[in-house]
Design a protein around this motif. Structure first.
Motif, PDB file in Angstrom:
ATOM      1  N   LYS A  18       0.811  -1.219   0.000  1.00  0.00           N
ATOM      2  CA  LYS A  18       0.000   0.000   0.000  1.00  0.00           C
ATOM      3  C   LYS A  18       0.850   1.277   0.000  1.00  0.00           C
ATOM      4  O   LYS A  18       0.552   2.237  -0.709  1.00  0.00           O
ATOM      5  N   GLU A  19       1.930   1.284   0.773  1.00  0.00           N
ATOM      6  CA  GLU A  19       2.778   2.472   0.868  1.00  0.00           C
ATOM      7  C   GLU A  19       3.452   2.786  -0.467  1.00  0.00           C
ATOM      8  O   GLU A  19       3.510   3.945  -0.887  1.00  0.00           O
ATOM      9  N   VAL A  20       3.945   1.766  -1.150  1.00  0.00           N
ATOM     10  CA  VAL A  20       4.589   1.964  -2.453  1.00  0.00           C
ATOM     11  C   VAL A  20       3.555   2.429  -3.473  1.00  0.00           C
ATOM     12  O   VAL A  20       3.809   3.361  -4.246  1.00  0.00           O
ATOM     13  N   ARG A  21       2.387   1.810  -3.467  1.00  0.00           N
ATOM     14  CA  ARG A  21       1.330   2.216  -4.412  1.00  0.00           C
ATOM     15  C   ARG A  21       0.919   3.667  -4.192  1.00  0.00           C
ATOM     16  O   ARG A  21       0.726   4.418  -5.147  1.00  0.00           O
ATOM     17  N   ALA A  22       0.815   4.089  -2.926  1.00  0.00           N
ATOM     18  CA  ALA A  22       0.439   5.470  -2.621  1.00  0.00           C
ATOM     19  C   ALA A  22       1.513   6.434  -3.123  1.00  0.00           C
ATOM     20  O   ALA A  22       1.200   7.473  -3.726  1.00  0.00           O
ATOM     21  N   TYR A  23       2.770   6.094  -2.897  1.00  0.00           N
ATOM     22  CA  TYR A  23       3.872   6.932  -3.376  1.00  0.00           C
ATOM     23  C   TYR A  23       3.842   7.032  -4.898  1.00  0.00           C
ATOM     24  O   TYR A  23       3.980   8.119  -5.461  1.00  0.00           O
ATOM     25  N   MET A  24       3.638   5.916  -5.554  1.00  0.00           N
ATOM     26  CA  MET A  24       3.638   5.891  -7.016  1.00  0.00           C
ATOM     27  C   MET A  24       2.435   6.650  -7.577  1.00  0.00           C
ATOM     28  O   MET A  24       2.560   7.317  -8.607  1.00  0.00           O
ATOM     29  N   ASN A  25       1.297   6.564  -6.913  1.00  0.00           N
ATOM     30  CA  ASN A  25       0.129   7.344  -7.354  1.00  0.00           C
ATOM     31  C   ASN A  25       0.409   8.846  -7.249  1.00  0.00           C
ATOM     32  O   ASN A  25       0.054   9.613  -8.147  1.00  0.00           O
ATOM     33  N   ASP A  26       1.051   9.261  -6.151  1.00  0.00           N
ATOM     34  CA  ASP A  26       1.424  10.669  -5.996  1.00  0.00           C
ATOM     35  C   ASP A  26       2.412  11.081  -7.080  1.00  0.00           C
ATOM     36  O   ASP A  26       2.302  12.167  -7.655  1.00  0.00           O
ATOM     37  N   LEU A  27       3.366  10.214  -7.351  1.00  0.00           N
ATOM     38  CA  LEU A  27       4.352  10.484  -8.396  1.00  0.00           C
ATOM     39  C   LEU A  27       3.686  10.595  -9.762  1.00  0.00           C
ATOM     40  O   LEU A  27       3.979  11.518 -10.536  1.00  0.00           O
ATOM     41  N   LEU A  28       2.778   9.682 -10.052  1.00  0.00           N
ATOM     42  CA  LEU A  28       2.049   9.700 -11.321  1.00  0.00           C
ATOM     43  C   LEU A  28       1.285  11.018 -11.469  1.00  0.00           C
ATOM     44  O   LEU A  28       1.353  11.670 -12.512  1.00  0.00           O
ATOM     45  N   ASP A  29       0.590  11.422 -10.416  1.00  0.00           N
ATOM     46  CA  ASP A  29      -0.153  12.691 -10.456  1.00  0.00           C
ATOM     47  C   ASP A  29       0.787  13.878 -10.669  1.00  0.00           C
ATOM     48  O   ASP A  29       0.473  14.787 -11.443  1.00  0.00           O
ATOM     49  N   SER A  30       1.945  13.868 -10.012  1.00  0.00           N
ATOM     50  CA  SER A  30       2.922  14.947 -10.178  1.00  0.00           C
ATOM     51  C   SER A  30       3.432  15.026 -11.612  1.00  0.00           C
ATOM     52  O   SER A  30       3.569  16.117 -12.174  1.00  0.00           O
ATOM     53  N   LEU A  31       3.706  13.867 -12.200  1.00  0.00           N
ATOM     54  CA  LEU A  31       4.190  13.846 -13.586  1.00  0.00           C
ATOM     55  C   LEU A  31       3.122  14.337 -14.556  1.00  0.00           C
ATOM     56  O   LEU A  31       3.435  15.049 -15.514  1.00  0.00           O
ATOM     57  N   ILE A  32       1.879  13.961 -14.305  1.00  0.00           N
ATOM     58  CA  ILE A  32       0.784  14.410 -15.164  1.00  0.00           C
ATOM     59  C   ILE A  32       0.635  15.927 -15.066  1.00  0.00           C
ATOM     60  O   ILE A  32       0.466  16.611 -16.073  1.00  0.00           O
ATOM     61  N   ILE A  33       0.734  16.461 -13.845  1.00  0.00           N
ATOM     62  CA  ILE A  33       0.654  17.915 -13.660  1.00  0.00           C
ATOM     63  C   ILE A  33       1.833  18.600 -14.348  1.00  0.00           C
ATOM     64  O   ILE A  33       1.660  19.602 -15.040  1.00  0.00           O
ATOM     65  N   GLN A  34       3.028  18.049 -14.168  1.00  0.00           N
ATOM     66  CA  GLN A  34       4.229  18.667 -14.700  1.00  0.00           C
ATOM     67  C   GLN A  34       4.318  18.589 -16.225  1.00  0.00           C
ATOM     68  O   GLN A  34       4.706  19.543 -16.881  1.00  0.00           O
ATOM     69  N   TYR A  35       3.959  17.421 -16.788  1.00  0.00           N
ATOM     70  CA  TYR A  35       4.153  17.210 -18.221  1.00  0.00           C
ATOM     71  C   TYR A  35       2.851  17.088 -19.023  1.00  0.00           C
ATOM     72  O   TYR A  35       2.890  17.046 -20.243  1.00  0.00           O
ATOM     73  N   GLY A  36       1.729  16.950 -18.335  1.00  0.00           N
ATOM     74  CA  GLY A  36       0.447  16.848 -19.019  1.00  0.00           C
ATOM     75  C   GLY A  36       0.125  15.458 -19.523  1.00  0.00           C
ATOM     76  O   GLY A  36      -0.983  15.196 -19.967  1.00  0.00           O
ATOM     77  N   LYS A  37       1.093  14.556 -19.464  1.00  0.00           N
ATOM     78  CA  LYS A  37       0.890  13.185 -19.930  1.00  0.00           C
ATOM     79  C   LYS A  37       2.046  12.323 -19.456  1.00  0.00           C
ATOM     80  O   LYS A  37       3.028  12.821 -18.914  1.00  0.00           O
ATOM     81  N   ILE A  38       1.910  11.037 -19.675  1.00  0.00           N
ATOM     82  CA  ILE A  38       2.981  10.092 -19.407  1.00  0.00           C
ATOM     83  C   ILE A  38       3.350   9.453 -20.748  1.00  0.00           C
ATOM     84  O   ILE A  38       2.502   8.850 -21.402  1.00  0.00           O
ATOM     85  N   GLU A  39       4.579   9.616 -21.140  1.00  0.00           N
ATOM     86  CA  GLU A  39       5.047   9.012 -22.390  1.00  0.00           C
ATOM     87  C   GLU A  39       5.159   7.497 -22.211  1.00  0.00           C
ATOM     88  O   GLU A  39       5.551   7.030 -21.141  1.00  0.00           O
ATOM     89  N   SER A  40       4.846   6.756 -23.234  1.00  0.00           N
ATOM     90  CA  SER A  40       4.940   5.294 -23.139  1.00  0.00           C
ATOM     91  C   SER A  40       6.378   4.847 -22.885  1.00  0.00           C
ATOM     92  O   SER A  40       6.608   3.816 -22.258  1.00  0.00           O
TER      93      SER A  40
END
Length: 125
Positions: A18-40
């Motif tokens: 759960k802790e790793v998933r929560a961290y990764m979800n926060d990271l994913l949201d940060s990347l989406i905010i910063q870059y607008g998308k996630i490159e494949s």
């Protein structure tokens, strides 16, 4: 980013705790905010970030449980191997996060580059 794409990326780290998933979800949201998308092409890096963060958490738990010294297989007190693994893994994670400008130093370099580009654009106009 579409919800379907986000769920696909979340599958990359769904097997972690759960802790790793929560961290990764926060990271994913940060990347989406910063870059607008996630490159494949970032998916493999994203998986490595999850793996490294998971290793760090496991090493921290081992060090908390056994301390900085641990009995080896011969019954001698020696350095806890988790310390070396933790140090190496933290270095790997730092480099991965730097590649996405997700640490303070990388962000400041990115801002410096943006400022330089703004100045260059202003001078060239």
């Amino acid at each position: 980013m579409e919800d379907k794409e986000k769920k696909e990326i979340q599958k990359l780290y769904s097997s972690y705790d759960k802790e790793v998933r929560a961290y990764m979800n926060d990271l994913l949201d940060s990347l989406i905010i910063q870059y607008g998308k996630i490159e494949s092409t970032w998916k493999s890096s994203f998986r490595l970030i999850a793996l490294n963060y998971d290793i760090i958490k496991k090493c921290e738990k081992d060090i908390q449980k056994y301390g900085i010294q641990k009995l080896d297989d011969r019954g001698r007190l020696s350095k806890n191997p988790s310390i070396s693994v933790l140090n190496a893994t933290q270095g790997h994670l730092y480099k991965l996060l730097s590649s996405f400008a997700l640490n303070p130093m990388a962000k400041s370099k990115l801002k410096d580059t943006d400022t330089d580009n703004d100045l260059e654009n202003l001078l060239n106009d």
